[in-house]
Design an enzyme around this catalytic site. Structure first.
Site, PDB file in Angstrom:
ATOM      1  N   ASN A 123       0.841  -1.201   0.000  1.00 32.02           N
ATOM      2  CA  ASN A 123       0.000   0.000   0.000  1.00 32.02           C
ATOM      3  C   ASN A 123       0.876   1.250   0.000  1.00 32.02           C
ATOM      4  O   ASN A 123       1.989   1.257   0.531  1.00 32.02           O
ATOM      5  CB  ASN A 123      -0.956   0.005   1.195  1.00 32.02           C
ATOM      6  CG  ASN A 123      -0.229   0.151   2.518  1.00 32.02           C
ATOM      7  OD1 ASN A 123       0.047   1.251   2.968  1.00 32.02           O
ATOM      8  ND2 ASN A 123       0.120  -0.984   3.148  1.00 32.02           N
ATOM      9  N   CYS A 146      -3.080  -6.306  -5.588  1.00 28.68           N
ATOM     10  CA  CYS A 146      -3.034  -7.652  -6.170  1.00 28.68           C
ATOM     11  C   CYS A 146      -4.319  -8.416  -5.877  1.00 28.68           C
ATOM     12  O   CYS A 146      -4.753  -9.247  -6.674  1.00 28.68           O
ATOM     13  CB  CYS A 146      -1.833  -8.419  -5.626  1.00 28.68           C
ATOM     14  SG  CYS A 146      -0.237  -7.787  -6.210  1.00 28.68           S
TER      15      CYS A 146
END
Length: 393
Positions: A250, A307
């Site tokens: 992140n 992802c």
């Protein structure tokens, strides 16, 4: 009648240049490469500081790794000055080295003069066998392997990138591996997070990783950080480590990591993966650009899916994680050319690697400042990167 061994040695010494230990001591740090041509047990008992180890028995096959420039000044020594004389003749007459000297009296005379000696820490027979392929490499050897055993590396995440990086750093003998992760193993992780196993679903990832590493290499001390990195703990967590492996998923934590690592002057080996694409760079504070030099502001959330939302080829984090491990080892050993100031982009579908040069930004909001100035206010508080990455500036 064939000449005696003493006569042959006399003839060899007449064809080479010999130098007194006092002159060798003066040359240390002045560009000369000092080569110890004794065997490993002699090297382990003590050697000249800064010397490189190339046993005479492997001279022809290994000397180029320790001294690739044939025009460079080389000084060879052994125990008494005899083996080094033979080695000097080989380097000059057979291998084309231009400036080679042999130290008279060898290491024995060096010690008798009271000159400084480096004594490596003892490596057990099991360790010598375990790391034998490293010990054969001139760029690693006993001294380099000890650097690996002494190193402390922090892995941020025991997921797709952290798994292969941790496995290979542990196998290489990196002595302390810290692992930061507050998650537990999920069955969806097993397609790519190879440090975990099916029977550990539901187990904290740090515990699962520690169990695998312990089975792989008992030399490695695993420090578990079962937490989520934040502005309130990142300085404490990073402090004491030599290098950070960024396996974060992140942007807010990546920007926070950049601030903290630049303030602490700790190199970060960073990688990112998505779909079939991977990126890698090394951010070494004040020697190259930092993450904010490369990415001044984060992309909009719709252009940077996770992802979990976009998917990732299972083997891709293995490729990028191993590249991260390689960069870490290069930094520890001080060899090669780490990917500082370079962004390496890997396209798995096309099997191509593209490299982009990245320079330090003189107006970077982070690394253009002194380390103790990197904070949001006088109390040393970092910016709110959750809001920053959400576009609330």
């Amino acid at each position: 009648m064939s000449p005696s061994g003493a006569e042959v040695l006399r003839q060899i010494k007449s064809r080479i240049t010999e130098v007194d230990p006092a002159a060798v001591r003066d040359q240390l740090g002045n560009g000369a490469v000092v080569l110890d041509v004794r065997e490993i047990d002699e090297w382990n008992a003590g050697h000249i500081p800064g010397a490189r180890h190339v046993p005479k028995s492997h001279l022809e096959s290994r000397v180029e790794g320790a001294a690739p420039d044939r025009a460079q000044h080389l000084i060879l020594y052994c125990a008494s000055g005899n083996r080094s004389a033979w080695a000097a003749r080989t380097l000059t007459e057979d291998l084309g080295y231009e400036q080679v000297e042999s130290m008279t009296g060898g290491f024995t005379l060096w010690k008798d003069r009271g000159y400084e000696v480096d004594t490596p820490r003892f490596m057990s027979a099991e360790q010598r066998e375990r790391y034998s392929r490293h010990l054969l490499l001139p760029e690693v050897g006993t001294e380099g392997q000890q650097k690996l055993l002494d190193a402390k590396v922090l892995l941020l995440g025991a997921g797709g990138l952290g798994s292969p990086a941790a496995l290979y750093l542990a196998a290489a003998g990196v002595g302390t591996l810290g692992i930061v992760d507050d998650d537990v193993v999920d069955i969806s992780n097993l397609q790519r997070q190879v440090i975990h196993t099916s029977d550990r679903v539901g187990v904290p990832k740090t515990e699962s990783a520690a169990e695998t590493i312990a089975a792989l290499n008992p030399d490695v001390d695993v420090v578990q950080h079962k937490l989520r990195l934040g502005a309130d703990n990142i300085i404490e967590v990073l402090s004491g480590y030599d290098i950070v492996v960024d396996g974060l998923d992140n942007f807010p934590t990546r920007y926070l990591l950049n601030d903290a690592s630049v303030r602490l002057q700790i190199p970060v080996v960073s990688a990112a993966i998505l779909g079939f694409d991977g990126q890698l760079s090394v951010f070494k504070p004040y020697e190259g650009p930092c993450y904010r030099c490369l990415f001044r502001t984060p992309p909009p959330p719709e252009l940077a899916p996770s992802c979990g939302a976009n998917g990732v080829l299972g083997v891709l984090p293995g490729t990028m994680g191993l590249l991260q491990a390689t960069e870490v080892i290069k930094l520890i050993l001080g060899v090669g050319e780490p990917a500082i100031g370079r962004l390496i982009m890997y396209d798995a579908l096309a099997a191509t690697v593209t490299e982009v040069k990245v320079r330090r930004d003189p107006e970077c909001p982070v690394c253009s400042r002194e380390p103790d100035e990197i904070s949001d206010d006088e109390m040393g508080v970092f910016p709110d990167y959750e809001a920053f990455c959400a576009g609330v500036h």
